[in-house]
Structure formats: C-alpha cells, structure tokens
Design a protein around this motif. Structure first.
Motif, mmCIF file in Angstrom:
data_model
loop_
_atom_site.group_PDB
_atom_site.id
_atom_site.type_symbol
_atom_site.label_atom_id
_atom_site.label_comp_id
_atom_site.label_asym_id
_atom_site.label_seq_id
_atom_site.Cartn_x
_atom_site.Cartn_y
_atom_site.Cartn_z
ATOM 1 N N ASN A 322 -22.953 34.472 -18.280
ATOM 2 C CA ASN A 322 -23.625 34.465 -16.980
ATOM 3 C C ASN A 322 -24.752 33.436 -16.878
ATOM 4 O O ASN A 322 -25.411 33.349 -15.850
ATOM 5 N N ILE A 323 -25.011 32.665 -17.926
ATOM 6 C CA ILE A 323 -25.940 31.534 -17.807
ATOM 7 C C ILE A 323 -25.306 30.276 -18.415
ATOM 8 O O ILE A 323 -25.984 29.390 -18.889
ATOM 9 N N GLY A 331 -29.891 30.575 -10.918
ATOM 10 C CA GLY A 331 -29.887 31.897 -10.299
ATOM 11 C C GLY A 331 -30.544 32.939 -11.186
ATOM 12 O O GLY A 331 -31.291 33.811 -10.710
ATOM 13 N N PHE A 332 -30.281 32.839 -12.474
ATOM 14 C CA PHE A 332 -30.900 33.735 -13.453
ATOM 15 C C PHE A 332 -32.428 33.580 -13.432
ATOM 16 O O PHE A 332 -33.176 34.566 -13.405
ATOM 17 N N LEU A 333 -32.909 32.341 -13.423
ATOM 18 C CA LEU A 333 -34.347 32.078 -13.391
ATOM 19 C C LEU A 333 -34.990 32.639 -12.116
ATOM 20 O O LEU A 333 -36.090 33.191 -12.154
ATOM 21 N N LYS A 334 -34.308 32.506 -10.996
ATOM 22 C CA LYS A 334 -34.849 33.015 -9.730
ATOM 23 C C LYS A 334 -35.021 34.529 -9.773
ATOM 24 O O LYS A 334 -36.044 35.075 -9.330
ATOM 25 N N ARG A 335 -34.011 35.223 -10.304
ATOM 26 C CA ARG A 335 -34.104 36.687 -10.391
ATOM 27 C C ARG A 335 -35.228 37.118 -11.314
ATOM 28 O O ARG A 335 -35.989 38.040 -11.021
ATOM 29 N N LYS A 370 -29.279 40.314 -23.464
ATOM 30 C CA LYS A 370 -28.825 39.124 -24.191
ATOM 31 C C LYS A 370 -29.204 37.811 -23.511
ATOM 32 O O LYS A 370 -29.786 36.928 -24.155
ATOM 33 N N PRO A 371 -28.885 37.612 -22.227
ATOM 34 C CA PRO A 371 -29.299 36.338 -21.602
ATOM 35 C C PRO A 371 -30.812 36.197 -21.516
ATOM 36 O O PRO A 371 -31.327 35.084 -21.595
ATOM 37 N N LEU A 372 -31.527 37.322 -21.388
ATOM 38 C CA LEU A 372 -32.988 37.246 -21.357
ATOM 39 C C LEU A 372 -33.516 36.748 -22.690
ATOM 40 O O LEU A 372 -34.443 35.952 -22.762
#
Length: 373
Positions: A322-323, A331-335, A370-372
């Motif tokens: 997802n990244i 998008g991940f950074l925005k959330r 995990k992505p965090l």
C-alpha cells in the motif's frame, strides 16, 4: 608529582594533591582492576577531572591490552575543552619527566557547528542549519551528481579528506576543537569528518553524552569503538535526561504545516513527472525503495533515515504494497498528517502506550503497523 596508587605508577601534573583526590584514584583503580562499574563522587572544585585522566592514562600505559581507549563523555563544549586542557597538561608533564613525547592521540569531537570550516556553512547561526547545509554538499547523491556535472555545489574540504585524509592518520598529541580546525585548514580537510574518522584509532576521545547514548548518533559515530574501552560519564546524574531527550520527538503545529506544504510540493512534482514520463517516476520511486535497503552505505554523509533509529531488519523488509507506488505513498502521508493534526487539537495531556497508539491510528485513518514502521 609521581604517585604510587596500589602498585600503579601515576604521573600527576601538579605539585599538590588533595586527600580526596588520592582516595578517588584508589577507588578508580579498584574499579578498573575489577573490570566493573563504579559510581564516584567528589565535591566541586577538588580536581576530579585531572584525577580521572591521570589514573586512567597511567592504567592504559601499564595495561595496554586491558584498556585500549578512554571515552570521556561530558555535557557541554566548555566542559569538553576543560578535559582536553587537563590532558594537555598531563601529556606535557609526561614529556618533561620521561624526556619522551607520549605516543597517545587524544581529541575532542563535537557537532558540525563547532568544527565546520567551510566559509558558506560555518557562518550559519544554528546547528540544524549547519547540518542541513553540510548534508546538501556531502550527501552521496549530491556527490554523484557533481561527478556528472561540475556545476553542482559540493564541499571541497570533505572531498579532499575523502581522497587523502583516510590514508594519513592524524599524528599523536592532544587536539581540542580549535586545533582540529587549524589542522583541517592546513591540510584542506574537513575537521568534523577527520575527527569522526580519527576516533577509531585515538587513545582518548572526549565528546558529548549523545555520541554514546543517542542510538541515532551512536550507530554512526561510536559503533566501531573497541569493547575494552573505559567509559567515563562526567556529571552522570544527567544521563536519564539525555536518554529521555534522545528518544523523544516534539511535533508542533508549525511542523505539521510545513509537512503539509512539502506534501503538496511532492504531489505537484509527481504529477509533473508522470505527465512527462511515467517510466521515470516509477524508476525514481524504485530507487527510493532500494535506497532504504542500502541506507547503511551512505550513512556517513546522508541524513539518517530514522527517529528513533531504524533496526537493520526493518531496512531489509519488503516494502508493503500500500505504499509501493509514489501516489499511494503520498496518500499515506496525507492520512498520517491528518491524524497527527487531530491529536494536536486535544487540550489536555494524554499518556498512551505504543499498542494503544497503533490501535487508535488504525481505527481512525486505516494506517497499519507495517507501513507506518
């Protein structure tokens, strides 16, 4: 003055010694013999610094295989300079008494702000500005671009050190921060990277607590130091505050506003590249992902990738799906940014465990662990 401390010949560079200093050195000698830890206390102004360095240097000379290095950690630059001056007096006394120069290398290490000699960088006021400018001139990708385009700015002092400074060890003696800067100007080498490289073969290092206690800095600077070193923490009651500070992150509304601006710039850039050549964008992002795995190669000059430090096993992990594309990453950074903004709106203090934080961020903005990470 020559002293016999439990069978150890100690050169003491003053004509008078307090009883407290003698007792202090006796306890320190017993601690070194036991190869253990010691907590020693002396009143202010009674000469604990000269007592410490006199005894430990004598121990290094008597037992070179047991103690290869003295690492003296202090809090401030003036305190670091004071230790270096006591060492200088001690070395001069050894030379006066024995007729030979002590074949020891003792040096201070401090931040780029205190050691930089680059005319454009050293004039900057704040340490973070100096660090940022230094990174912009010495980072591995900047150096690669300069090799292709001579118009790209670079640091000639670092390049000269990298080309010649590693092959010629700094000669024995005592070097404070000004001595290192003078030596750097004479050779045309960067004093900061020279000092960082020289601590590997120095007999005595004097630097800030953070170089040993902050995992981000210690992994860069102190990782390769010998295991049979003697470590001294001056004013050791400050250790807990230094550790708390090293593992803490302060996030303000201003920080998040700047993040918002940077994300928007990044999004525009991505869109611009995608409109011109989608393949270039994909390749750039692939290089970023691969760069995470190869981060340790460029750690000397590049900004470290983590706060707190990223363990090697995380660097080696596969990047979550997802990244895995640039658009998904933005998008991940925005959330994440919106979540942090919502946390700052709270008017009272909240104490929360890591599992509770991860559960809350997943429930509110669907960001997994995990992505965090």
């Amino acid at each position: 003055m020559k002293l016999n401390i439990d069978g150890l010949l100690v050169y003491f560079p003053y004509d008078f010694i307090y009883p407290e200093q003698y007792s202090y050195m006796q306890e320190l000698k017993r601690t070194l013999d036991a190869k253990g830890h010691g907590v020693l206390e002396m009143p202010s102004g009674t000469g604990k610094t000269v007592s410490l360095v006199s005894l430990i240097v004598a121990y290094q000379l008597a037992y070179p295989l047991d103690v290869t290095k003295l690492i003296y950690c202090s809090r401030t630059v003036p305190e670091i300079e004071k230790v270096i001056e006591e060492l200088r007096k001690l070395f001069e006394y050894y030379e006066k008494e024995t007729g030979e120069k002590l074949n020891f290398l003792a040096l201070a290490l401090s931040s780029r702000k205190n050691l930089c000699i680059h005319p454009e960088v050293s004039c900057l006021r704040f340490g973070k500005e100096v660090d940022g400018k230094c990174h912009s001139l010495t980072a591995s990708y900047i150096r690669a671009r300069h090799s292709r385009d001579s118009g790209v700015p670079f640091c000639r002092f670092y390049e000269e050190f990298d080309a010649n400074g590693r092959q010629v060890p700094i000669s024995s003696g005592v070097y404070n921060l000004d001595d290192l800067k003078t030596y750097g100007r004479q050779k045309g080498w960067c004093p900061y990277f020279l000092a960082r490289y020289s601590i590997l073969h120095a007999n005595i290092i004097v630097y800030s607590y953070h170089y040993l206690l902050d995992p981000k800095i210690a992994d860069l600077v102190s990782k390769e130091l010998a295991k049979n070193s003697v470590v001294v923490f001056d004013e050791a009651h400050n250790i807990d505050n230094v550790c708390i500070d090293s593992m803490s992150v302060n996030i303000t509304r201003r920080t998040l506003d700047r993040c918002q601006s940077n994300i928007e710039t990044l999004q525009r850039t991505i869109q611009k590249i995608r409109d011109s050549d989608a393949a270039i964008l994909k390749e750039e992002y692939r290089r970023l992902v691969e760069g995470l795995k190869e981060a340790n190669i460029a750690r000397e000059t590049d900004v470290y990738l983590a706060n707190p430090v990223l363990p090697d096993e995380i660097l080696q992990e596969a990047i979550p799906g997802n990244i895995r594309t640039a658009e998904h990453f933005v998008g991940f950074l925005k959330r994440l940014l919106e979540y942090l903004k919502s946390r700052l709106r709270v008017q009272h203090v909240i104490q929360e465990s890591p599992p509770s934080f991860l559960k809350d961020i997943f429930e509110k903005v669907c960001i997994e662990r995990k992505p965090l990470r």
